[in-house]
Design a protein around this motif. Structure first.
Motif, PDB file in Angstrom:
ATOM      1  N   LYS A  90       1.011  -1.293   0.550  1.00  0.00           N
ATOM      2  CA  LYS A  90       0.127  -0.054   0.120  1.00  0.00           C
ATOM      3  C   LYS A  90       1.397   1.525   0.061  1.00  0.00           C
ATOM      4  O   LYS A  90       1.671   1.188   0.682  1.00  0.00           O
ATOM      5  CB  LYS A  90      -1.270  -0.138   1.890  1.00  0.00           C
ATOM      6  CG  LYS A  90      -0.049   0.358   2.286  1.00  0.00           C
ATOM      7  CD  LYS A  90      -1.038  -0.314   3.538  1.00  0.00           C
ATOM      8  CE  LYS A  90      -0.817   0.264   5.278  1.00  0.00           C
ATOM      9  NZ  LYS A  90      -1.926   0.435   6.383  1.00  0.00           N
ATOM     10  N   VAL A 103       5.942   2.699  -0.814  1.00  0.00           N
ATOM     11  CA  VAL A 103       5.252   1.366  -0.428  1.00  0.00           C
ATOM     12  C   VAL A 103       5.546   0.480   0.159  1.00  0.00           C
ATOM     13  O   VAL A 103       6.394  -0.151  -0.231  1.00  0.00           O
ATOM     14  CB  VAL A 103       5.169   0.516  -1.934  1.00  0.00           C
ATOM     15  CG1 VAL A 103       4.263  -0.545  -2.343  1.00  0.00           C
ATOM     16  CG2 VAL A 103       4.679   1.239  -3.060  1.00  0.00           C
ATOM     17  N   THR A 106       2.364  -5.224   4.745  1.00  0.00           N
ATOM     18  CA  THR A 106       1.165  -5.034   5.351  1.00  0.00           C
ATOM     19  C   THR A 106       1.115  -5.441   6.649  1.00  0.00           C
ATOM     20  O   THR A 106       0.582  -5.572   7.856  1.00  0.00           O
ATOM     21  CB  THR A 106      -0.734  -5.949   5.062  1.00  0.00           C
ATOM     22  OG1 THR A 106      -0.128  -7.128   4.426  1.00  0.00           O
ATOM     23  CG2 THR A 106      -1.032  -4.809   4.085  1.00  0.00           C
ATOM     24  N   LYS A 135      -2.294   7.959  -0.272  1.00  0.00           N
ATOM     25  CA  LYS A 135      -1.538   7.497   0.207  1.00  0.00           C
ATOM     26  C   LYS A 135      -2.538   6.293   0.682  1.00  0.00           C
ATOM     27  O   LYS A 135      -3.926   6.781   1.228  1.00  0.00           O
ATOM     28  CB  LYS A 135      -1.403   8.023   1.388  1.00  0.00           C
ATOM     29  CG  LYS A 135       0.107   9.369   1.394  1.00  0.00           C
ATOM     30  CD  LYS A 135       0.067  10.099   2.007  1.00  0.00           C
ATOM     31  CE  LYS A 135       0.398   9.745   3.298  1.00  0.00           C
ATOM     32  NZ  LYS A 135       1.112  10.309   5.132  1.00  0.00           N
ATOM     33  N   GLY A 136      -1.931   5.013   0.941  1.00  0.00           N
ATOM     34  CA  GLY A 136      -2.905   3.911   2.070  1.00  0.00           C
ATOM     35  C   GLY A 136      -3.949   3.023   1.124  1.00  0.00           C
ATOM     36  O   GLY A 136      -3.976   1.891   1.598  1.00  0.00           O
ATOM     37  N   GLU A 137      -3.533   3.525  -0.195  1.00  0.00           N
ATOM     38  CA  GLU A 137      -4.810   2.688  -1.880  1.00  0.00           C
ATOM     39  C   GLU A 137      -3.196   1.414  -1.793  1.00  0.00           C
ATOM     40  O   GLU A 137      -2.348   1.388  -1.678  1.00  0.00           O
ATOM     41  CB  GLU A 137      -4.771   3.703  -2.789  1.00  0.00           C
ATOM     42  CG  GLU A 137      -5.318   2.659  -3.836  1.00  0.00           C
ATOM     43  CD  GLU A 137      -5.772   3.803  -4.802  1.00  0.00           C
ATOM     44  OE1 GLU A 137      -6.638   3.993  -5.752  1.00  0.00           O
ATOM     45  OE2 GLU A 137      -5.404   4.938  -4.676  1.00  0.00           O
ATOM     46  N   ASN A 138      -3.945   0.664  -1.719  1.00  0.00           N
ATOM     47  CA  ASN A 138      -3.057  -0.910  -1.681  1.00  0.00           C
ATOM     48  C   ASN A 138      -3.130  -0.806  -3.858  1.00  0.00           C
ATOM     49  O   ASN A 138      -3.856  -0.336  -5.009  1.00  0.00           O
ATOM     50  CB  ASN A 138      -4.169  -2.165  -2.124  1.00  0.00           C
ATOM     51  CG  ASN A 138      -4.583  -2.419  -0.182  1.00  0.00           C
ATOM     52  OD1 ASN A 138      -3.627  -1.781   0.579  1.00  0.00           O
ATOM     53  ND2 ASN A 138      -5.429  -2.600  -0.258  1.00  0.00           N
ATOM     54  N   ALA A 163      -3.512  -0.096  -9.022  1.00  0.00           N
ATOM     55  CA  ALA A 163      -4.695   0.082  -7.710  1.00  0.00           C
ATOM     56  C   ALA A 163      -5.197  -1.193  -8.039  1.00  0.00           C
ATOM     57  O   ALA A 163      -5.355  -1.685  -8.908  1.00  0.00           O
ATOM     58  CB  ALA A 163      -5.206   1.546  -8.460  1.00  0.00           C
TER      59      ALA A 163
END
Length: 165
Positions: A90, A103, A106, A135-138, A163
């Motif tokens: 992410k 990146v 997790t 930000k925070g998007e996989n 994405a």
């Protein structure tokens, strides 16, 4: 007599060099030259396509980061200069000048390590793709690993980013 010997040795040396060059350039049988011609003509017609068509090895970001943390030297040997498709990450950071993104994985055990993805300055399509992300998007990133370290993680020359849903 000394000049004569030197002159003879010079002529012999030149003959040897010409013979070596001739054997390297034109040596071989007709069958070998046909195979070389076929290979070079087929590779020249598909050379441009192969240069752009990389084969990316699948890599889970959590596994990469764990390996770098446990033994950065081994991870460096295994991954440096390899084309990889890194899945499971992410976005941690997007540089304001679009020079790089970071990146992260997790796995909460390895929060300090990440993959720094360097963006080529002339790759407008890639920059446009990154501008749509948050930000925070996989994401899944594609590129070539350029460096591995035990403090910062991986550096990657970014080719493509997707994405994830």
């Amino acid at each position: 007599m000394g000049k004569f010997k030197t002159g003879c040795l010079g002529v012999i040396g030149i003959a040897v060099v010409i013979g070596l060059i001739g054997s390297c350039a034109g040596g071989g049988t007709k069958d070998q030259s046909k195979a070389t011609t076929t290979t070079s003509s087929s590779s020249s017609s598909s050379g441009a396509a192969q240069a752009k068509q990389k084969v990316y090895a699948d890599a889970d970001i959590n596994v990469l980061i764990k390996e770098a943390k446990e033994n950065a030297a081994s991870a460096n040997q295994n991954y440096k200069k390899k084309d990889v498709k890194i899945i499971g990450g992410k976005i941690l950071n997007i540089d304001s000048d679009l020079k790089y993104i970071t990146v992260e994985g997790t796995d909460p055990n390895y929060t300090m390590l990440h993959v720094r993805c360097d963006i080529k300055s002339d790759n407008k399509d890639l920059k446009d793709s990154i501008l749509k992300l948050k930000k925070g998007e996989n994401v899944t990133v594609y590129g070539t690993i350029t460096d591995v370290g035990d403090l910062m993680g991986y550096s990657l020359k970014l080719d493509k980013i997707e994405a994830m849903q």
